[in-house]
Design a protein around this motif. Structure first.
Motif, PDB file in Angstrom:
ATOM      1  N   GLN A  37      91.076   2.151  11.829  1.00 38.27           N
ATOM      2  CA  GLN A  37      90.668   2.518  13.769  1.00 38.27           C
ATOM      3  C   GLN A  37      92.799   2.448  14.130  1.00 38.27           C
ATOM      4  O   GLN A  37      92.818   1.864  14.469  1.00 38.27           O
ATOM      5  N   ALA A  38      92.669   3.929  14.392  1.00 42.43           N
ATOM      6  CA  ALA A  38      93.892   4.081  15.571  1.00 42.43           C
ATOM      7  C   ALA A  38      93.471   4.260  16.935  1.00 42.43           C
ATOM      8  O   ALA A  38      91.687   4.611  17.028  1.00 42.43           O
ATOM      9  N   PRO A  39      93.965   4.687  17.817  1.00 45.45           N
ATOM     10  CA  PRO A  39      93.762   4.024  19.447  1.00 45.45           C
ATOM     11  C   PRO A  39      93.104   5.437  19.201  1.00 45.45           C
ATOM     12  O   PRO A  39      93.573   6.667  19.257  1.00 45.45           O
ATOM     13  N   GLY A  40      92.221   5.840  20.148  1.00 51.82           N
ATOM     14  CA  GLY A  40      91.558   6.496  20.607  1.00 51.82           C
ATOM     15  C   GLY A  40      90.749   7.382  19.627  1.00 51.82           C
ATOM     16  O   GLY A  40      89.724   8.653  19.649  1.00 51.82           O
ATOM     17  N   LYS A  41      89.889   6.526  18.162  1.00 54.53           N
ATOM     18  CA  LYS A  41      89.472   7.284  17.466  1.00 54.53           C
ATOM     19  C   LYS A  41      88.532   6.056  16.781  1.00 54.53           C
ATOM     20  O   LYS A  41      88.595   5.360  16.890  1.00 54.53           O
ATOM     21  N   GLU A  42      87.407   6.571  16.139  1.00 51.22           N
ATOM     22  CA  GLU A  42      86.245   6.081  15.324  1.00 51.22           C
ATOM     23  C   GLU A  42      86.941   5.013  13.951  1.00 51.22           C
ATOM     24  O   GLU A  42      87.471   5.263  13.485  1.00 51.22           O
ATOM     25  N   ARG A  43      86.455   4.141  13.753  1.00 51.49           N
ATOM     26  CA  ARG A  43      86.853   3.599  13.015  1.00 51.49           C
ATOM     27  C   ARG A  43      86.598   3.924  11.522  1.00 51.49           C
ATOM     28  O   ARG A  43      85.252   4.096  11.725  1.00 51.49           O
ATOM     29  N   GLU A  44      87.088   3.759  10.373  1.00 54.11           N
ATOM     30  CA  GLU A  44      86.349   4.846   9.231  1.00 54.11           C
ATOM     31  C   GLU A  44      86.846   4.198   8.155  1.00 54.11           C
ATOM     32  O   GLU A  44      88.142   3.422   8.490  1.00 54.11           O
ATOM     33  N   LEU A  45      85.851   3.232   7.611  1.00 57.01           N
ATOM     34  CA  LEU A  45      86.194   3.218   6.292  1.00 57.01           C
ATOM     35  C   LEU A  45      86.614   4.077   5.043  1.00 57.01           C
ATOM     36  O   LEU A  45      86.680   4.952   5.054  1.00 57.01           O
ATOM     37  N   VAL A  46      87.615   3.259   4.855  1.00 57.16           N
ATOM     38  CA  VAL A  46      88.780   4.358   3.682  1.00 57.16           C
ATOM     39  C   VAL A  46      88.462   4.199   2.258  1.00 57.16           C
ATOM     40  O   VAL A  46      88.684   5.127   1.400  1.00 57.16           O
ATOM     41  N   ALA A  47      87.794   2.815   2.163  1.00 56.30           N
ATOM     42  CA  ALA A  47      88.245   2.514   0.332  1.00 56.30           C
ATOM     43  C   ALA A  47      87.218   1.531   0.652  1.00 56.30           C
ATOM     44  O   ALA A  47      87.325   0.706   0.902  1.00 56.30           O
ATOM     45  N   ALA A  48      86.859   1.555  -0.719  1.00 65.12           N
ATOM     46  CA  ALA A  48      85.717  -0.037  -0.914  1.00 65.12           C
ATOM     47  C   ALA A  48      85.772  -0.213  -2.091  1.00 65.12           C
ATOM     48  O   ALA A  48      86.039   0.927  -2.903  1.00 65.12           O
ATOM     49  N   ILE A  49      85.625  -2.006  -2.908  1.00 62.47           N
ATOM     50  CA  ILE A  49      84.915  -1.472  -4.646  1.00 62.47           C
ATOM     51  C   ILE A  49      84.123  -2.635  -4.116  1.00 62.47           C
ATOM     52  O   ILE A  49      83.674  -3.744  -3.745  1.00 62.47           O
ATOM     53  N   THR A  50      83.553  -2.484  -5.562  1.00 62.48           N
ATOM     54  CA  THR A  50      82.357  -3.338  -5.579  1.00 62.48           C
ATOM     55  C   THR A  50      82.802  -4.938  -5.950  1.00 62.48           C
ATOM     56  O   THR A  50      84.136  -4.882  -6.816  1.00 62.48           O
ATOM     57  N   GLU A  87      99.906   9.908   9.859  1.00 63.51           N
ATOM     58  CA  GLU A  87      98.174   9.848  10.098  1.00 63.51           C
ATOM     59  C   GLU A  87      97.482   8.806  10.185  1.00 63.51           C
ATOM     60  O   GLU A  87      96.490   8.235  10.262  1.00 63.51           O
ATOM     61  N   ASP A  88      98.019   8.051   9.084  1.00 62.73           N
ATOM     62  CA  ASP A  88      97.899   6.382   8.669  1.00 62.73           C
ATOM     63  C   ASP A  88      97.752   5.426   9.256  1.00 62.73           C
ATOM     64  O   ASP A  88      97.633   4.409   9.682  1.00 62.73           O
ATOM     65  N   THR A  89      98.159   5.735  10.876  1.00 66.06           N
ATOM     66  CA  THR A  89      98.715   4.853  10.903  1.00 66.06           C
ATOM     67  C   THR A  89      97.573   4.807  11.489  1.00 66.06           C
ATOM     68  O   THR A  89      97.062   5.007  12.528  1.00 66.06           O
ATOM     69  N   ALA A  90      97.204   2.916  12.166  1.00 68.10           N
ATOM     70  CA  ALA A  90      95.717   2.117  12.241  1.00 68.10           C
ATOM     71  C   ALA A  90      95.717   0.976  12.119  1.00 68.10           C
ATOM     72  O   ALA A  90      96.615   0.160  11.742  1.00 68.10           O
ATOM     73  N   LEU A  91      95.044   0.024  12.734  1.00 69.59           N
ATOM     74  CA  LEU A  91      94.746  -1.222  12.942  1.00 69.59           C
ATOM     75  C   LEU A  91      93.930  -0.696  11.706  1.00 69.59           C
ATOM     76  O   LEU A  91      92.907  -0.747  11.820  1.00 69.59           O
ATOM     77  N   TYR A  92      94.162  -1.821  10.283  1.00 67.10           N
ATOM     78  CA  TYR A  92      93.386  -1.634   9.436  1.00 67.10           C
ATOM     79  C   TYR A  92      92.836  -2.998   9.140  1.00 67.10           C
ATOM     80  O   TYR A  92      92.827  -4.702   9.507  1.00 67.10           O
ATOM     81  N   TYR A  93      91.331  -3.024   8.535  1.00 66.68           N
ATOM     82  CA  TYR A  93      90.600  -4.167   8.429  1.00 66.68           C
ATOM     83  C   TYR A  93      89.973  -4.689   7.123  1.00 66.68           C
ATOM     84  O   TYR A  93      89.302  -3.827   6.288  1.00 66.68           O
ATOM     85  N   CYS A  94      89.674  -5.847   6.758  1.00 64.94           N
ATOM     86  CA  CYS A  94      89.053  -6.093   5.176  1.00 64.94           C
ATOM     87  C   CYS A  94      87.471  -6.676   5.789  1.00 64.94           C
ATOM     88  O   CYS A  94      87.112  -7.494   6.953  1.00 64.94           O
ATOM     89  N   ALA A  95      86.186  -6.166   5.145  1.00 65.88           N
ATOM     90  CA  ALA A  95      85.179  -6.689   5.166  1.00 65.88           C
ATOM     91  C   ALA A  95      84.294  -6.923   4.401  1.00 65.88           C
ATOM     92  O   ALA A  95      84.273  -6.041   2.773  1.00 65.88           O
ATOM     93  N   ALA A  96      83.239  -6.982   4.206  1.00 67.58           N
ATOM     94  CA  ALA A  96      82.259  -7.828   2.799  1.00 67.58           C
ATOM     95  C   ALA A  96      81.116  -7.486   3.090  1.00 67.58           C
ATOM     96  O   ALA A  96      80.696  -8.196   4.748  1.00 67.58           O
ATOM     97  N   GLY A  97      80.523  -6.573   2.335  1.00 70.73           N
ATOM     98  CA  GLY A  97      78.595  -6.985   2.910  1.00 70.73           C
ATOM     99  C   GLY A  97      77.917  -6.418   1.021  1.00 70.73           C
ATOM    100  O   GLY A  97      78.572  -6.850  -0.207  1.00 70.73           O
TER     101      GLY A  97
END
Length: 118
Positions: A37-50, A87-97
């Motif tokens: 999530q970058a300032p002023g932008k929506e959070r987006e999923l950039v990559a995922a792995i099963t 444009e890759d500048t952002a706060l990066y999170y990992c999440a599990a589901g």
């Protein structure tokens, strides 16, 4: 619990590797996603792995530059980021589901800041 690390300041064209370490959950049961999530932008999923690493997902904006991988023996998922752009500048999170495509998350890590200078 998920712990993301590896962020930092890098020049455009450079590389970073983010790590997401898990504890207190059955890590190998979960699909893992990297979101940003970058300032002023929506959070987006950039990559995922099963959970098995047999399937991966990449957003178009990072395809061919980012690589997601996991080492279930170390309860860790990685995001190798190459050819970084401002444009890759952002706060990066990992999440599990448990869903695939990964659209709902049960656990979140704290963010790690990635800043790419031009």
């Amino acid at each position: 619990q998920l712990q993301a690390s590896g962020g930092g300041l890098v020049q455009a064209g450079g590389s970073l590797r983010l790590s997401c370490a898990a504890s207190g959950c059955t890590f190998t049961s979960y699909n893992i996603g990297w979101l940003r999530q970058a300032p002023g932008k929506e959070r987006e999923l950039v990559a995922a792995i099963t959970w098995s690493a047999r399937s991966t997902y990449y957003a178009d904006s990072v395809k061919d530059r980012f690589t997601v991988s996991r080492d279930n023996t170390k309860n860790t998922v990685y995001l190798q980021m190459n050819s970084l752009k401002p444009e890759d500048t952002a706060l990066y999170y990992c999440a599990a589901g448990n869903t695939w495509p990964l659209t709902r998350y049960r656990y979140w890590g704290q963010g790690t800041q990635v800043t790419v200078s031009s």
